[in-house]
Enzyme design. Structure first.
Site, PDB file in Angstrom:
ATOM      1  N   SER A  25      40.250  58.390   4.748  1.00  0.00           N
ATOM      2  CA  SER A  25      39.813  57.712   5.977  1.00  0.00           C
ATOM      3  C   SER A  25      38.512  56.970   5.712  1.00  0.00           C
ATOM      4  O   SER A  25      37.539  57.546   5.217  1.00  0.00           O
ATOM      5  CB  SER A  25      39.588  58.748   7.086  1.00  0.00           C
ATOM      6  OG  SER A  25      38.795  58.179   8.105  1.00  0.00           O
ATOM      7  N   HIS A  56      43.942  55.769   5.414  1.00  0.00           N
ATOM      8  CA  HIS A  56      44.068  56.221   6.803  1.00  0.00           C
ATOM      9  C   HIS A  56      43.136  55.395   7.678  1.00  0.00           C
ATOM     10  O   HIS A  56      41.918  55.408   7.486  1.00  0.00           O
ATOM     11  CB  HIS A  56      43.706  57.711   6.859  1.00  0.00           C
ATOM     12  CG  HIS A  56      43.814  58.343   8.205  1.00  0.00           C
ATOM     13  ND1 HIS A  56      44.967  58.930   8.675  1.00  0.00           N
ATOM     14  CD2 HIS A  56      42.889  58.493   9.199  1.00  0.00           C
ATOM     15  CE1 HIS A  56      44.760  59.420   9.889  1.00  0.00           C
ATOM     16  NE2 HIS A  56      43.497  59.167  10.236  1.00  0.00           N
ATOM     17  N   ASP A  85      41.613  54.661  11.279  1.00  0.00           N
ATOM     18  CA  ASP A  85      41.378  55.274  12.588  1.00  0.00           C
ATOM     19  C   ASP A  85      41.118  54.203  13.638  1.00  0.00           C
ATOM     20  O   ASP A  85      40.040  53.605  13.669  1.00  0.00           O
ATOM     21  CB  ASP A  85      40.188  56.237  12.501  1.00  0.00           C
ATOM     22  CG  ASP A  85      40.560  57.513  11.770  1.00  0.00           C
ATOM     23  OD1 ASP A  85      41.562  58.135  12.165  1.00  0.00           O
ATOM     24  OD2 ASP A  85      39.862  57.885  10.814  1.00  0.00           O
ATOM     25  N   MET A  96      40.427  53.222  17.363  1.00  0.00           N
ATOM     26  CA  MET A  96      39.911  53.848  18.593  1.00  0.00           C
ATOM     27  C   MET A  96      39.578  52.780  19.618  1.00  0.00           C
ATOM     28  O   MET A  96      39.002  51.741  19.265  1.00  0.00           O
ATOM     29  CB  MET A  96      38.650  54.648  18.281  1.00  0.00           C
ATOM     30  CG  MET A  96      38.843  55.671  17.182  1.00  0.00           C
ATOM     31  SD  MET A  96      37.366  56.678  16.965  1.00  0.00           S
ATOM     32  CE  MET A  96      37.819  57.638  15.514  1.00  0.00           C
ATOM     33  N   HIS A 109      46.359  55.321  12.557  1.00  0.00           N
ATOM     34  CA  HIS A 109      46.262  56.433  13.513  1.00  0.00           C
ATOM     35  C   HIS A 109      45.753  55.837  14.818  1.00  0.00           C
ATOM     36  O   HIS A 109      44.559  55.532  14.940  1.00  0.00           O
ATOM     37  CB  HIS A 109      45.317  57.498  12.929  1.00  0.00           C
ATOM     38  CG  HIS A 109      44.995  58.621  13.863  1.00  0.00           C
ATOM     39  ND1 HIS A 109      43.999  59.535  13.601  1.00  0.00           N
ATOM     40  CD2 HIS A 109      45.542  58.997  15.056  1.00  0.00           C
ATOM     41  CE1 HIS A 109      43.932  60.411  14.600  1.00  0.00           C
ATOM     42  NE2 HIS A 109      44.847  60.100  15.505  1.00  0.00           N
ATOM     43  N   MET A 159      44.443  55.893  18.216  1.00  0.00           N
ATOM     44  CA  MET A 159      43.809  56.682  19.284  1.00  0.00           C
ATOM     45  C   MET A 159      43.508  55.726  20.424  1.00  0.00           C
ATOM     46  O   MET A 159      42.350  55.358  20.671  1.00  0.00           O
ATOM     47  CB  MET A 159      42.530  57.344  18.747  1.00  0.00           C
ATOM     48  CG  MET A 159      42.813  58.505  17.805  1.00  0.00           C
ATOM     49  SD  MET A 159      41.382  58.941  16.778  1.00  0.00           S
ATOM     50  CE  MET A 159      41.644  57.856  15.395  1.00  0.00           C
ATOM     51  N   MET A 216      45.725  67.297  14.707  1.00  0.00           N
ATOM     52  CA  MET A 216      44.270  67.097  14.739  1.00  0.00           C
ATOM     53  C   MET A 216      43.630  68.463  14.542  1.00  0.00           C
ATOM     54  O   MET A 216      43.921  69.408  15.281  1.00  0.00           O
ATOM     55  CB  MET A 216      43.814  66.510  16.079  1.00  0.00           C
ATOM     56  CG  MET A 216      44.143  65.042  16.325  1.00  0.00           C
ATOM     57  SD  MET A 216      43.691  63.875  15.018  1.00  0.00           S
ATOM     58  CE  MET A 216      41.932  64.117  14.860  1.00  0.00           C
ATOM     59  N   ASP A 228      44.098  66.297  10.098  1.00  0.00           N
ATOM     60  CA  ASP A 228      43.048  65.283  10.219  1.00  0.00           C
ATOM     61  C   ASP A 228      41.801  65.869  10.862  1.00  0.00           C
ATOM     62  O   ASP A 228      41.810  66.272  12.026  1.00  0.00           O
ATOM     63  CB  ASP A 228      43.586  64.134  11.093  1.00  0.00           C
ATOM     64  CG  ASP A 228      42.657  62.929  11.093  1.00  0.00           C
ATOM     65  OD1 ASP A 228      41.639  62.946  10.387  1.00  0.00           O
ATOM     66  OD2 ASP A 228      42.971  61.964  11.817  1.00  0.00           O
ATOM     67  N   GLY A 229      40.734  65.915  10.062  1.00  0.00           N
ATOM     68  CA  GLY A 229      39.434  66.287  10.604  1.00  0.00           C
ATOM     69  C   GLY A 229      38.854  67.552  10.017  1.00  0.00           C
ATOM     70  O   GLY A 229      39.492  68.605  10.056  1.00  0.00           O
ATOM     71  N   GLY A 252      37.761  62.100   4.996  1.00  0.00           N
ATOM     72  CA  GLY A 252      36.859  60.980   5.233  1.00  0.00           C
ATOM     73  C   GLY A 252      35.476  61.295   4.718  1.00  0.00           C
ATOM     74  O   GLY A 252      35.087  60.925   3.600  1.00  0.00           O
TER      75      GLY A 252
HETATM   76  C1  DX5 Z   1      38.752  61.524  13.845  1.00  0.00           C
HETATM   77  C2  DX5 Z   1      39.564  60.747  12.871  1.00  0.00           C
HETATM   78  C3  DX5 Z   1      39.592  61.250  11.479  1.00  0.00           C
HETATM   79  C4  DX5 Z   1      38.301  61.275  10.776  1.00  0.00           C
HETATM   80  C5  DX5 Z   1      38.315  62.416   9.803  1.00  0.00           C
HETATM   81  O1  DX5 Z   1      39.061  61.129  15.123  1.00  0.00           O
HETATM   82  O2  DX5 Z   1      40.922  60.699  13.299  1.00  0.00           O
HETATM   83  O3  DX5 Z   1      40.546  60.559  10.694  1.00  0.00           O
HETATM   84  O4  DX5 Z   1      38.013  60.098  10.055  1.00  0.00           O
HETATM   85  O5  DX5 Z   1      37.084  62.484   9.310  1.00  0.00           O
HETATM   86  P1  DX5 Z   1      36.428  63.689   8.529  1.00  0.00           P
HETATM   87  O6  DX5 Z   1      37.210  63.819   7.260  1.00  0.00           O
HETATM   88  O7  DX5 Z   1      35.092  63.169   8.366  1.00  0.00           O
HETATM   89  O8  DX5 Z   1      36.488  64.898   9.382  1.00  0.00           O
HETATM   90 ZN    ZN Z   2      42.497  59.915  11.920  1.00  0.00          ZN
END
Ligand code: DX5
Ligand code: ZN
Length: 219
Positions: free
Chosen positions: A7, A30, A32, A34, A63, A65, A134, A172-173, A194
């Site tokens: 990510s 990946h 993200d 938003m 992804h 969101m 998640m 993820d996360g 990420g």
């Molecule tokens: C959060 C994202 C993740 C995020 C993960 O909403 O969907 O993809 O980048 O990040 P890390 O690996 O930093 O937890």
């Molecule tokens: Zn994500």
């Protein structure tokens, strides 16, 4: 083989091109997306996918969101996303949207938030390439993995095995050096990373180290 989806959310966005090249050893990029409504943060639109595609051979997973994901699926498909992942929480017609993603020729994933039960996707598992769990609340990188999510991964693995479907599990996360192997033991196929990668000075080495951990169980 366990796959790594890198990510770029917490990378240095002023050097996005460089960041994308640094993670070329990963299996997926990946993205993200938003919208400031579904989650309290704003990030990338489809033009980013289009341009990033020009400088990487990595397949891109978007992804989403966003509220009203149906408005964004066509754009992210046309921009070149190989996989589109939509949240189950903000659409009444999840099955219909899953079919529409397939019609664009993309792989399809459904993502659920930490508090969303697995029953939400139980009856459409056979239609999915992937379920993304998640392991933090969506919106920001760099959060801590919620410990209760380990048993959720195990339950989803059982559900997939019982139904005998080829659906993959992605998380993820909050993935870190300490919990990565545990996630694999619980049944994960794809790991989003990420902060873990971009906090390291040598990102290429970080991707390689993570691949080693998740594929051999060593650290
Ligand atoms: C959060 C994202 C993740 C995020 C993960 O909403 O969907 O993809 O980048 O990040 P890390 O690996 O930093 O937890
Ligand atoms: Zn994500």
């Amino acid at each position: 083989m366990i796959e790594i989806a890198a990510s770029i959310l917490n990378s240095n966005l002023l050097n996005l091109g460089e960041s994308v090249c640094e993670i070329s050893g990963a299996d997926w990029l990946h993205f993200d997306v938003m919208d400031g409504h579904f989650v309290p943060n704003l990030t990338f639109g489809p033009m980013f996918v289009e341009q990033v595609k020009e400088i990487t051979d990595l397949p891109i997973e978007a992804h989403l969101m966003v509220d009203e994901p149906e408005n964004f699926i066509p754009m992210f498909a046309k921009a070149g996303s190989k996989r589109i992942i939509i949240h189950a929480e903000n659409t009444v017609h999840l099955h219909r949207l899953v079919q529409s993603i397939k019609e664009y020729g993309c792989e399809v994933g459904v993502v659920i938030n930490p508090a969303t039960p697995l029953t939400t996707i139980e009856y459409i598992l056979a239609d999915l390439d992937l379920v993304l769990l998640m392991t933090v609340n969506p919106g920001f990188g760099g959060q801590k993995l919620i410990p209760g999510m380990i048993s959720k991964i195990k339950k989803l693995r059982e559900m997939i095995n019982t139904q005998r479907v080829p659906c993959k599990i992605e998380v993820d996360g909050g993935v870190n050096w300490e919990n990565a192997a545990t996630l694999v033991e619980a049944g994960v196929n794809v790991i989003v990373a990420g902060t873990l990668i971009f906090h390291e000075t040598d990102r290429k080495a970080a991707v390689a180290r993570l691949k080693g951990i998740v594929n051999k169980g060593g650290n």
